[in-house]
Design a protein around this motif. Sequence first.
Motif, PDB file in Angstrom:
ATOM      1  N   THR A  71      -3.356  97.704 -23.950  1.00  0.00           N
ATOM      2  CA  THR A  71      -4.778  97.962 -23.726  1.00  0.00           C
ATOM      3  C   THR A  71      -5.382  96.865 -22.857  1.00  0.00           C
ATOM      4  O   THR A  71      -4.974  95.704 -22.933  1.00  0.00           O
ATOM      5  CB  THR A  71      -5.520  98.044 -25.069  1.00  0.00           C
ATOM      6  OG1 THR A  71      -4.850  98.979 -25.929  1.00  0.00           O
ATOM      7  CG2 THR A  71      -6.952  98.516 -24.881  1.00  0.00           C
ATOM      8  N   GLY A 115      -5.617  96.773 -29.668  1.00  0.00           N
ATOM      9  CA  GLY A 115      -6.871  97.165 -29.028  1.00  0.00           C
ATOM     10  C   GLY A 115      -7.715  95.972 -28.635  1.00  0.00           C
ATOM     11  O   GLY A 115      -7.669  94.928 -29.290  1.00  0.00           O
ATOM     12  N   GLY A 168      -7.047 101.276 -32.156  1.00  0.00           N
ATOM     13  CA  GLY A 168      -7.911 101.132 -30.995  1.00  0.00           C
ATOM     14  C   GLY A 168      -9.312 100.761 -31.431  1.00  0.00           C
ATOM     15  O   GLY A 168      -9.641 100.791 -32.625  1.00  0.00           O
ATOM     16  N   GLU A 199      -5.663 107.362 -30.850  1.00  0.00           N
ATOM     17  CA  GLU A 199      -5.484 105.916 -30.707  1.00  0.00           C
ATOM     18  C   GLU A 199      -6.691 105.285 -30.039  1.00  0.00           C
ATOM     19  O   GLU A 199      -7.178 104.254 -30.468  1.00  0.00           O
ATOM     20  CB  GLU A 199      -4.222 105.588 -29.901  1.00  0.00           C
ATOM     21  CG  GLU A 199      -3.995 104.084 -29.754  1.00  0.00           C
ATOM     22  CD  GLU A 199      -2.748 103.736 -28.980  1.00  0.00           C
ATOM     23  OE1 GLU A 199      -2.585 102.560 -28.624  1.00  0.00           O
ATOM     24  OE2 GLU A 199      -1.930 104.633 -28.723  1.00  0.00           O
ATOM     25  N   THR A 200      -7.190 105.923 -28.982  1.00  0.00           N
ATOM     26  CA  THR A 200      -8.302 105.341 -28.242  1.00  0.00           C
ATOM     27  C   THR A 200      -9.614 106.046 -28.571  1.00  0.00           C
ATOM     28  O   THR A 200      -9.637 107.217 -28.966  1.00  0.00           O
ATOM     29  CB  THR A 200      -8.048 105.416 -26.736  1.00  0.00           C
ATOM     30  OG1 THR A 200      -7.771 106.772 -26.370  1.00  0.00           O
ATOM     31  CG2 THR A 200      -6.855 104.556 -26.362  1.00  0.00           C
ATOM     32  N   GLY A 260      -3.202 102.167 -21.943  1.00  0.00           N
ATOM     33  CA  GLY A 260      -4.592 101.839 -21.686  1.00  0.00           C
ATOM     34  C   GLY A 260      -4.982 101.870 -20.217  1.00  0.00           C
ATOM     35  O   GLY A 260      -4.162 101.649 -19.330  1.00  0.00           O
TER      36      GLY A 260
END
Length: 298
Positions: A6, A58, A105, A147-148, A254
């Motif tokens: 990320t 993250g 994240g 995840e994000t 990312g």
Amino acid sequence: GKNVDTIAFWEAPDPMETLMFVTSKGDQLLQVWKYPFKNNQQKPLRHRSFGRKTQVNGVVIDQQKNLMYVTVSKPVSSVIVFSLPDLAFVREIIRGEKNLRKEPGIDLLFHKNGETHALVTSDEIVYVYNAETGAFLNEFEPKMSIETVLTDEFYNVIYLPDENKNKGIFAYNPDWTPYKKNGKNVFGDKRIFQSDGEGILLYTIFDSEGKDSGAGLIVAADQKKKMTDFEFFDRKSWQHLGTLRLRGVSNTDGIASTQQAMPDYPMGLFVAINDDKSTAGIGWDKIFAATGLVGVNE
């Protein structure tokens, strides 16, 4: 780094001092790169919470308060807050209170009442904490793998890309009710996403007074093994505008953006993780020239 994931930018008052941070899951640290980034790596950030069995995954920046939030995975899950640019420890959130799994994240939601909420993902759950006090506020299960997470302060909306089943990007209000356009709270589908929906970012168009106009782009990475597709959507309408590919860039986790003007990047810089090993960058001016998105910066 080992298994980088990320990316986040801290935009310094002097563009020559701008920093790029890249999480490195395999060796439990945060890489630090200073403008012009290439061949200018700084001493990596390490912390006692980045234990040998954890993954530093993250990272997000509070540009207004010069703070950086870093997520650390199980077995002792936490969110560590550092000040910028000195990278001094400020506080710790969660500290084992929740199991953030392997790849947590994070993004920040800025409320009109002045509160800042940290939205932290854990596989199929989003945990919400007061970013300043560390108080647990809420949790949400969107019934998909994530995840994000991305927040858009102008519209007060939260975006969650579906990581595993190519369902697209889902939109929610801060109370986790669906945020809908044309009767739907999802955009992008299997015709657009063929692999994991991973990194996601916002490109903002400012008005003549330098304020957020509400126009711009949402960009999401389709994590293809041979070459990543970067899917561009209109921020207002969610219309799919097209796909960007960067030669040699694949298996992207990312992505990140800075719109700060820098000597080599007059309109800022777009960066993406390349196959867990490196970070690739290209100026936004070159993206707009290549894609024909004329007027997107006006």
